[in-house]
Design a protein around this motif. Structure first.
Motif, short mmCIF file in Angstrom:
data_model
loop_
_atom_site.label_atom_id
_atom_site.label_comp_id
_atom_site.label_asym_id
_atom_site.label_seq_id
_atom_site.Cartn_x
_atom_site.Cartn_y
_atom_site.Cartn_z
N ARG A 21 -18.13 -25.86 0.55
CA ARG A 21 -17.23 -24.95 -0.14
C ARG A 21 -16.64 -23.95 0.86
NH1 ARG A 21 -17.77 -19.88 -2.06
NH2 ARG A 21 -20.00 -19.84 -1.47
N LEU A 22 -15.34 -23.65 0.68
CA LEU A 22 -14.68 -22.67 1.53
C LEU A 22 -15.18 -21.27 1.18
CD1 LEU A 22 -12.46 -22.09 3.68
CD2 LEU A 22 -10.85 -21.83 1.79
N ARG A 23 -15.72 -20.60 2.16
CA ARG A 23 -16.24 -19.24 1.93
C ARG A 23 -15.16 -18.19 2.15
NH1 ARG A 23 -18.88 -15.12 5.92
NH2 ARG A 23 -20.22 -13.87 4.56
N GLY A 24 -14.36 -18.35 3.20
CA GLY A 24 -13.34 -17.37 3.54
C GLY A 24 -12.84 -17.63 4.95
N PHE A 25 -12.38 -16.56 5.61
CA PHE A 25 -11.78 -16.70 6.93
C PHE A 25 -12.22 -15.53 7.83
CE2 PHE A 25 -8.96 -18.40 3.73
CZ PHE A 25 -8.69 -19.67 4.20
N GLU A 26 -12.20 -15.81 9.13
CA GLU A 26 -12.36 -14.74 10.11
C GLU A 26 -11.00 -14.48 10.75
OE1 GLU A 26 -14.69 -13.42 14.23
OE2 GLU A 26 -15.17 -15.35 13.28
N ALA A 27 -10.58 -13.23 10.75
CA ALA A 27 -9.31 -12.84 11.36
C ALA A 27 -9.51 -12.67 12.86
CB ALA A 27 -8.79 -11.55 10.74
N LEU A 28 -8.72 -13.39 13.65
CA LEU A 28 -8.84 -13.36 15.11
C LEU A 28 -7.55 -12.79 15.70
CD1 LEU A 28 -10.41 -16.90 15.54
CD2 LEU A 28 -11.61 -14.70 15.51
N LEU A 29 -7.70 -11.77 16.53
CA LEU A 29 -6.55 -11.07 17.11
C LEU A 29 -5.98 -11.87 18.28
CD1 LEU A 29 -4.79 -8.52 17.16
CD2 LEU A 29 -6.53 -7.44 18.63
N ARG A 30 -4.67 -11.98 18.32
CA ARG A 30 -3.98 -12.69 19.40
C ARG A 30 -2.86 -11.80 19.95
NH1 ARG A 30 -8.00 -15.14 19.05
NH2 ARG A 30 -8.28 -17.33 18.45
N TRP A 31 -2.58 -11.96 21.26
CA TRP A 31 -1.53 -11.17 21.91
C TRP A 31 -0.67 -12.10 22.77
CZ3 TRP A 31 -2.42 -7.16 26.39
CH2 TRP A 31 -1.22 -6.54 26.69
N THR B 111 -3.05 -10.17 4.11
CA THR B 111 -2.95 -11.63 4.13
C THR B 111 -3.86 -12.26 3.08
OG1 THR B 111 -2.40 -11.63 6.49
CG2 THR B 111 -3.25 -13.69 5.56
N LEU B 112 -5.09 -11.77 2.97
CA LEU B 112 -6.01 -12.34 1.98
C LEU B 112 -5.49 -12.13 0.57
CD1 LEU B 112 -8.75 -13.76 1.61
CD2 LEU B 112 -9.77 -11.50 1.32
N MET B 113 -4.94 -10.95 0.29
CA MET B 113 -4.41 -10.70 -1.06
C MET B 113 -3.17 -11.56 -1.35
SD MET B 113 -6.31 -8.74 -2.75
CE MET B 113 -5.22 -8.23 -4.09
N ARG B 114 -2.44 -11.95 -0.31
CA ARG B 114 -1.26 -12.78 -0.51
C ARG B 114 -1.65 -14.23 -0.77
NH1 ARG B 114 0.75 -12.49 4.18
NH2 ARG B 114 0.46 -14.66 4.86
N VAL B 115 -2.62 -14.76 -0.01
CA VAL B 115 -2.95 -16.19 -0.12
C VAL B 115 -4.06 -16.44 -1.14
CG1 VAL B 115 -2.24 -16.59 2.26
CG2 VAL B 115 -4.66 -16.12 1.77
N ALA B 116 -4.87 -15.42 -1.45
CA ALA B 116 -5.97 -15.62 -2.41
C ALA B 116 -6.17 -14.35 -3.22
CB ALA B 116 -7.26 -15.99 -1.67
N PRO B 117 -5.22 -14.03 -4.09
CA PRO B 117 -5.33 -12.81 -4.88
C PRO B 117 -6.51 -12.88 -5.84
CG PRO B 117 -3.53 -14.17 -5.67
CD PRO B 117 -4.01 -14.82 -4.43
N SER C 75 -12.78 -15.26 -4.85
CA SER C 75 -13.94 -14.68 -4.19
C SER C 75 -13.90 -14.91 -2.67
CB SER C 75 -15.23 -15.27 -4.76
OG SER C 75 -15.27 -16.67 -4.54
N LEU C 76 -12.82 -15.50 -2.16
CA LEU C 76 -12.73 -15.73 -0.71
C LEU C 76 -12.79 -14.41 0.04
CD1 LEU C 76 -9.99 -18.52 -0.45
CD2 LEU C 76 -12.48 -18.76 -0.39
N THR C 77 -13.45 -14.44 1.20
CA THR C 77 -13.65 -13.23 1.99
C THR C 77 -12.79 -13.28 3.25
OG1 THR C 77 -15.51 -14.18 3.20
CG2 THR C 77 -16.01 -12.98 1.16
N ILE C 78 -12.64 -12.11 3.86
CA ILE C 78 -11.97 -12.01 5.16
C ILE C 78 -12.88 -11.21 6.08
CG2 ILE C 78 -10.67 -9.90 4.58
CD1 ILE C 78 -9.37 -12.83 6.72
#
Length: 623
Positions: A399-409, A446-452, A456-459
């Protein structure tokens, strides 16, 4: 004393002062590096000045002489000690005997007595270089010497000239000796201090950087090969924060003394600035690079890392060393030093107490680091930062739990800049707080846009040490939650275990405050630091992320029991266990066996842009 006598006195003292000034400027500055040479030079200068007072005598009145070399002998003993007294007295007595004349015996005894007065006064009140303008003690020495000279005259001079000498010389001696003593000491000490400051670093007691660099330039001009090392001492900031400036100076002096004790015969050491030191080593033949082994540098770092005693407490310092070599190149000191800095910076970046030898690649790395340090300050304003998201899955169900946000430059000149490159520099330039706030806000949006809601998905968002310890960060998180409308339990803030090193007690309170909002907290990269399980029990964390590199380092059969023990211990905590950096199915099977709750890594899904998340979420839900 009439006006002609006064003018004569002034001319006489001017000659002696001029000699002391010129003499101080002629001798080599390196004399200050050796106590014996320094005191010997004191005696030589004062002794020659005393001879001048004999050859150009001052007439005090009625044809009598004011023997000013007595006061010079006393000053030589007071300022330079026994060796200076011996040298100056020897020179003056030799000339006095050669001149002969009336009062020879009295003059000899008077020089010895004046030297004794200077030595006794030095015992009671040593000459202080830091108070070069202080004239009280030289004046007192002048008074004592004048009294001793008159006493000797009363005892030793023949009766037929005694009363005349005392009658005409006593007033002038009582004035001339103290005044001469003050003036001679002032000009001698001023010039001596100026010369010493050029030769010696007062705080460390080592050679001055000006004299050191002058010697380096001479060796470069002569094409003499040498190794140049740049040593940086870490730990002064903490010590400075809890002690006064004098304590820092005392500590620098201790470091300087250890460097002098360690310094080989073929080496020179100086303090460059703050807590940085330069070391140069040459070969005795001056024709080839010296044989310098790593053991020499290890010995130095071991010596410097031993505890320092200050204010009845012990302090520990660490050091990093960067080394570069000079070998018959057309190069200047100004071009050579950046090489040593590049090697030193590489040693610091490693996080270890190691010695790094310069090579050309380091210059490119330092140039890139400098550009990153400059441009990271404006990366946010120029819209060069963006986030990617790596999915996290439940290990047993998929089951998909959520996502980790990774910073890129992405920078137009630097290209893609890795977080490990720019985040430490953003921390040091105080840019991380603004960047961190932007990351938290963007991840929640982003989380509120893709999984309002009611999803229960987390970020998950990584925190830096400066963010966690910033007093206003909890308020920022609370404001972001309010602005975006995301439920607090859907936001997970990750703190890398190594950021807790040395600041565990400071981190506990802000973590509890964040938890009070309902935000989830996780320890990231667990196993790569030194946090113990009792420490973890005190922290309000809901998840522990195990770095897969730890498992790779302990993949041998002999380490299986260690791994089993680690997982059994973690299961005792009321925390979810998340495996990271999964690359193979064997690793996934390993974590399933040990009942990990969640996992992420390239095996399960690579980081992706936010635009691709809806398709991934929809595909998982259909499956």
């Amino acid at each position: 004393m009439n006006w002609l006598n006064l003018i004569g006195l002034m001319q006489h003292m001017a000659v002696v002062i001029l000699f002391l000034v010129i003499g101080n400027r002629l001798y080599p500055s390196v004399i200050h590096r050796t106590v014996a040479l320094k005191n010997g030079m004191h005696g030589l200068l004062f002794g020659t000045a005393g001879i001048l007072t004999m050859l150009i005598p001052f007439q005090g009145g009625a044809g009598t002489l004011a023997p000013m070399y007595h006061i010079v002998a006393a000053l030589a003993a007071w300022v330079g000690g026994p060796l200076s007294a011996l040298v100056s007295a020897g020179l003056m007595l030799g000339v006095r005997v050669a001149l002969g004349g009336v009062g020879l015996e009295t003059g000899i005894v008077a020089v010895g007595l004046a030297s004794a007065i200077g030595l006794v006064y030095r015992r009671l009140r040593p000459a202080d270089r830091d108070s070069s303008l202080g004239l009280v003690h030289p004046a007192l020495i002048g008074v004592l010497v004048s009294a001793a000279s008159m006493g000797l005259a009363a005892i030793m001079l023949p009766e037929e000239i005694r009363s005349v000498w005392l009658w005409h010389s006593a007033p002038s001696t009582l004035v001339v000796f103290p005044v001469s003593s003050m003036l001679f000491h002032y000009f001698m000490n001023s010039e001596w201090t100026r010369k010493r400051r050029y030769a010696i670093d007062e705080k460390s007691g080592l050679m001055s950087s000006a004299l050191f660099l002058q010697q380096i330039r001479k060796w470069i001009d002569a094409r003499t090969p040498f190794y140049l090392a740049l040593l940086d001492i870490d730990g002064f900031k903490i010590i400075n924060a809890i002690n006064c400036e004098s304590s820092r100076a005392h500590l620098l002096n201790q470091v300087g003394q250890r460097l002098k004790n360690w310094m080989p015969d073929n080496a020179l050491v100086c303090r460059l600035e703050r807590e940085e030191f330069l070391i140069v080593m040459t070969d005795p033949s001056f024709r080839k690079l010296p044989d310098v082994s790593l053991e020499i540098w290890d010995e130095l770092q071991t010596l410097l890392s031993s505890p320092y005693s200050m204010n009845r407490q012990l302090y520990h310092l660490t050091s990093h060393i960067g080394v570069t070599a000079y070998w018959n190149e057309a190069i200047t000191v100004e071009e050579l030093l950046p090489r040593a800095y590049a090697a030193l910076q590489h040693s610091k970046d490693s996080g270890l107490q190691q010695v790094v030898q310069y090579h050309e690649k380091l210059t490119t790395q330092i140039r890139r680091r400098t550009m990153i340090e400059v441009h990271v300050r404006t990366a946010l304003q120029h819209n060069q930062l963006h986030l990617q998201y790596q999915p996290q899955y439940e290990v047993h169900s998929g089951r998909l739990r959520g996502f980790e946000a990774l910073l890129r430059w992405e920078h137009p000149e630097l290209g893609s800049v890795e977080p490990k490159e720019f985040i430490p520099l953003a921390e040091s330039t105080e840019s991380m707080l603004a960047i961190g706030e932007w990351v938290v806000r963007q991840a929640c949006l982003t989380l509120m846009r893709v999984a309002p809601s009611p999803s229960s998905l987390t970020i998950s968002v990584n925190l830096s040490a400066s963010q966690l310890l910033d007093p206003g960060f909890a308020d920022i998180v609370e404001q972001v939650l309010s602005d975006t409308g995301i439920e607090p339990q859907r936001l997970e803030l990750e703190i890398a275990e190594h950021t807790l090193a040395g600041s565990f007690d400071k981190a506990e309170l802000p973590m509890k405050r964040l938890r009070a909002f309902g935000v989830r907290l996780a320890i990231d990269d667990y196993g790569l630091g030194a946090t113990t399980l009792p420490h973890l029990r005190r922290l309000p964390v809901q998840a522990i992320k195990i770095d897969n590199r730890l498992m790779l380092e302990t993949a041998g059969a002999s380490d299986r029991e260690l791994n089993d023990s680690l997982f059994e211990s973690l299961k005792l905590l009321p925390c979810e266990i998340v495996a990271t950096r999964l690359e193979t199915y064997e690793q996934l099977a390993f974590y399933k066996k040990h009942e990990c709750h969640f996992a992420q890594g390239n095996l399960l899904g690579r980081p992706m842009d936010g635009e691709r998340l809806p398709a991934l979420i929809g595909g998982v839900q259909l499956a």
